[in-house]
Write a protein that holds these residues in place. Structure first.
Motif, short mmCIF file in Angstrom:
data_model
loop_
_atom_site.label_atom_id
_atom_site.label_comp_id
_atom_site.label_asym_id
_atom_site.label_seq_id
_atom_site.Cartn_x
_atom_site.Cartn_y
_atom_site.Cartn_z
N SER A 205 27.64 39.05 31.30
CA SER A 205 27.57 40.45 31.73
C SER A 205 28.55 40.74 32.86
CB SER A 205 26.14 40.78 32.19
OG SER A 205 25.22 40.63 31.12
N ILE A 209 30.39 44.39 32.28
CA ILE A 209 29.70 45.63 32.64
C ILE A 209 30.35 46.34 33.83
CG2 ILE A 209 27.50 46.58 33.44
CD1 ILE A 209 26.08 44.54 31.68
N VAL A 231 19.32 42.09 33.83
CA VAL A 231 20.39 42.99 34.28
C VAL A 231 20.18 43.44 35.72
CG1 VAL A 231 21.57 45.17 33.79
CG2 VAL A 231 20.80 43.72 31.91
N PHE A 294 23.86 53.55 33.25
CA PHE A 294 23.96 52.56 32.17
C PHE A 294 22.65 52.54 31.40
CE2 PHE A 294 24.08 48.60 29.94
CZ PHE A 294 25.43 48.31 29.75
N CYS A 317 27.47 54.67 30.35
CA CYS A 317 27.76 53.55 29.45
C CYS A 317 26.48 53.15 28.72
CB CYS A 317 28.29 52.35 30.23
SG CYS A 317 29.86 52.62 31.05
N GLY A 319 24.60 49.74 26.55
CA GLY A 319 24.62 48.35 26.13
C GLY A 319 23.58 48.11 25.07
N ALA A 331 28.19 45.66 25.23
CA ALA A 331 28.22 46.64 26.31
C ALA A 331 29.54 47.40 26.28
CB ALA A 331 28.04 45.98 27.67
N ARG A 334 32.65 49.60 32.00
CA ARG A 334 32.69 50.79 32.85
C ARG A 334 34.01 51.55 32.72
NH1 ARG A 334 31.95 50.75 39.47
NH2 ARG A 334 32.55 52.93 39.82
#
Length: 529
Positions: A205, A209, A231, A294, A317, A319, A331, A334
């Protein structure tokens, strides 16, 4: 078979504790790790690491170690982090329990997990105590974090001052956590995730991300769910961010906490996106600090994402993942503001995927242009679970001998490696031989200005044929009838996709992670039949 377009990452062969906290320097330790969004109380990384060690020491002194499972029934409060990581630091396995569970459900999970210890908070003590009594768990093994007569508290454990134990285990095989799958399509099952699974998924991640050191992250998604656990609780801490905790979602409090604590990242599920896009209360708060929203846990419609982005002036965004994959597999980075917000973006590093035809099992070809034909998404990578606890049959059905995990989600992919989720395999509606995806119709419905929320399931008509039925929550004060809803959808979709039945309800039933509980809607149908 497709590979991630991102370079592979190296996954450290260490425990979750060593990975998250082992490399912190003095400057890092003095930064704020957690803020209680309700009270404003702050916990530094130094304090958190100290609490984790003391919890581990107190558990070890009571004989809790590598072969033990410890339950956590607790909302999002800073103490959750100390207890969760203290359990892992002691070498034990944490099984996190939905805060909304009944005593019966708590009993089932603790029994299946084999747990003889439970951490909770006083508001949840009645249910926890009822479950503990039925299981014969003594009061001294039911820890009430904020204190309750007859039970040890977190203050008691920390006050003992016991050092963390020296424990030894293989991170690749030792079970760190035992979350239970949501049960929206079946009986909840214990998902065996190792220290390596969790470490790998955070490292994967980090490469995609885009969360950064110093960000302030709103933590309203529950830590007991794998999304919040990995997360927020792990990834955000690894990045050196500050988590601002909320014990439950309340829109006004949610907006206040963002505004007052200047949150820069807000991790949500799609139902919160609906409120951010449409609720008038949003305009009463200064949300200018928010840089990224997100979304995960359920499909987010691109038009809805665009509404949120425009209203808040931020990047939105999406995922994708599931409990069985620790959870993240895809994902949208950004910086990739060019991507369609309704997509789930790219595969994470070290992750492979296949899309297979539901009927034949053959791999779906990826076209040179446009999207592929839909098929079931299969995943392979270091974040994939080791299996379901005590359930080899379910494990075999989910995870094949070559390590491919069958997600049960229908997806498409482009030549550029951009994936989209069409729907759940078991939730597709078969209308006169055509496959109708509820998520597609829900996205159409949510675009209607007079609709606050919506869900679609298949129901049987007078001829015993399955047809799409929409459950609608109108906007406050809106005048809307069933025919108007059906006419609206008919103007937006193919003839076979039209909504054939409409029912107005007060609220769409959803899990704590934001997934529509279609089984509850089906049960509602059964009682009305």
């Amino acid at each position: 078979m497709a590979h991630s377009p991102h370079p592979e990452v190296s996954v450290p062969d260490v425990s979750v504790y060593d990975y998250l906290f082992g490399g912190l320097g003095d400057a890092d330790l003095d930064e704020v790790a957690l803020i209680d969004g309700t009270s404003g109380a702050a916990t530094t990384y130094r304090q958190l690491v100290g609490q984790v060690g003391l919890v581990a020491g107190a558990l070890a002194a009571r004989g809790v170690g590598v072969d033990d499972v410890v339950g956590i029934l607790c909302p999002n409060v800073p103490a959750f982090a100390a207890v969760f990581h203290g359990i892992l630091r002691a070498g034990a396995t944490a099984t996190t329990i939905n805060s909304l569970y009944t005593p019966d459900e708590i009993v089932k999970q603790l029994t299946d997990a084999g747990s003889r210890w439970l951490f909770t908070v006083s508001p949840l003590l009645p249910g926890a105590k009822a479950a503990a009594d039925r299981l014969g768990i003594p009061d001294e093994q039911l820890v009430v974090l904020d204190g309750a007569e007859g039970h040890p508290s977190l203050r008691d454990l920390l006050g003992e001052g016991r050092p963390a134990p020296d424990v030894s285990f293989d991170p690749a095989t030792h079970m760190a956590v035992l979350p239970y799958s949501s049960g929206t399509t079946g009986i909840p099952k214990g998902v065996m995730l190792t220290h390596r699974n969790l470490v790998a998924n955070v490292e994967q991640s980090r490469a995609v991300i885009g969360l950064e050191h110093g960000d302030r992250v709103l933590a309203v998604l529950p830590f007991f769910h794998i999304y919040g656990m990995t997360v927020l609780l792990n990834y955000a801490l690894k990045c050196g961010a500050t988590l601002v905790t909320m014990p439950r979602f309340d829109l006004q409090e949610f907006l206040r906490v963002i505004s007052e604590h200047r949150a820069t990242w807000v991790f949500i599920a799609p139902p919160i996106a609906v409120a951010l896009a449409k609720h008038p209360l949003v305009d009463q708060y200064d949300l200018s600090s928010v840089q990224v929203v997100f979304s995960g846990a359920a499909p987010l419609d691109g038009a809805l994402a665009d509404l949120v982005a425009r209203r808040l002036g931020c990047v939105v965004c999406q995922g994708y993942g599931m409990t069985e994959t620790s959870p993240v597999t895809h994902a949208i980075p950004r910086e990739r503001t060019d991507l369609d917000r309704s997509s789930i973006g790219f595969l994470l590093p070290n992750t492979e995927a296949r899309i297979v035809d539901v009927d034949s099992g053959a791999d779906v070809d990826v076209p040179a242009d446009g999207q592929s034909a839909p098929g079931e998404l299969l995943i392979r990578g270091p974040q994939v679970m080791h299996g379901y606890l005590h359930n080899p049959e379910a494990t075999a059905a989910m995870l094949d001998p070559d390590g491919w995990l069958h997600t049960g989600d229908i997806a498409t992919v482009t030549a550029d490696g951009i994936y989209r989720i069409v729907d759940r395999l078991k939730e597709l509606i078969k209308y006169k031989g055509y496959q109708v995806a509820p998520a597609v119709l829900e996205a159409v419905l949510l675009a209607h200005p007079k609709i606050a929320d919506a869900a679609v399931i298949g129901v049987l008509d007078e001829d015993g044929q399955e047809v799409p039925k929409a459950f609608i929550v109108p906007q406050a004060g809106a005048e809307l009838d069933a025919q108007a809803v059906m006419d609206y959808v008919a103007g937006e979709v193919s003839p076979y996709e039209k909504v054939r039945v409409v029912e107005f309800i007060d609220a769409i039933p959803k899990s704590s992670s934001g997934k529509i509980l279609r089984k509850d809607l089906r049960a509602r149908e059964a009682t009305q039949a």
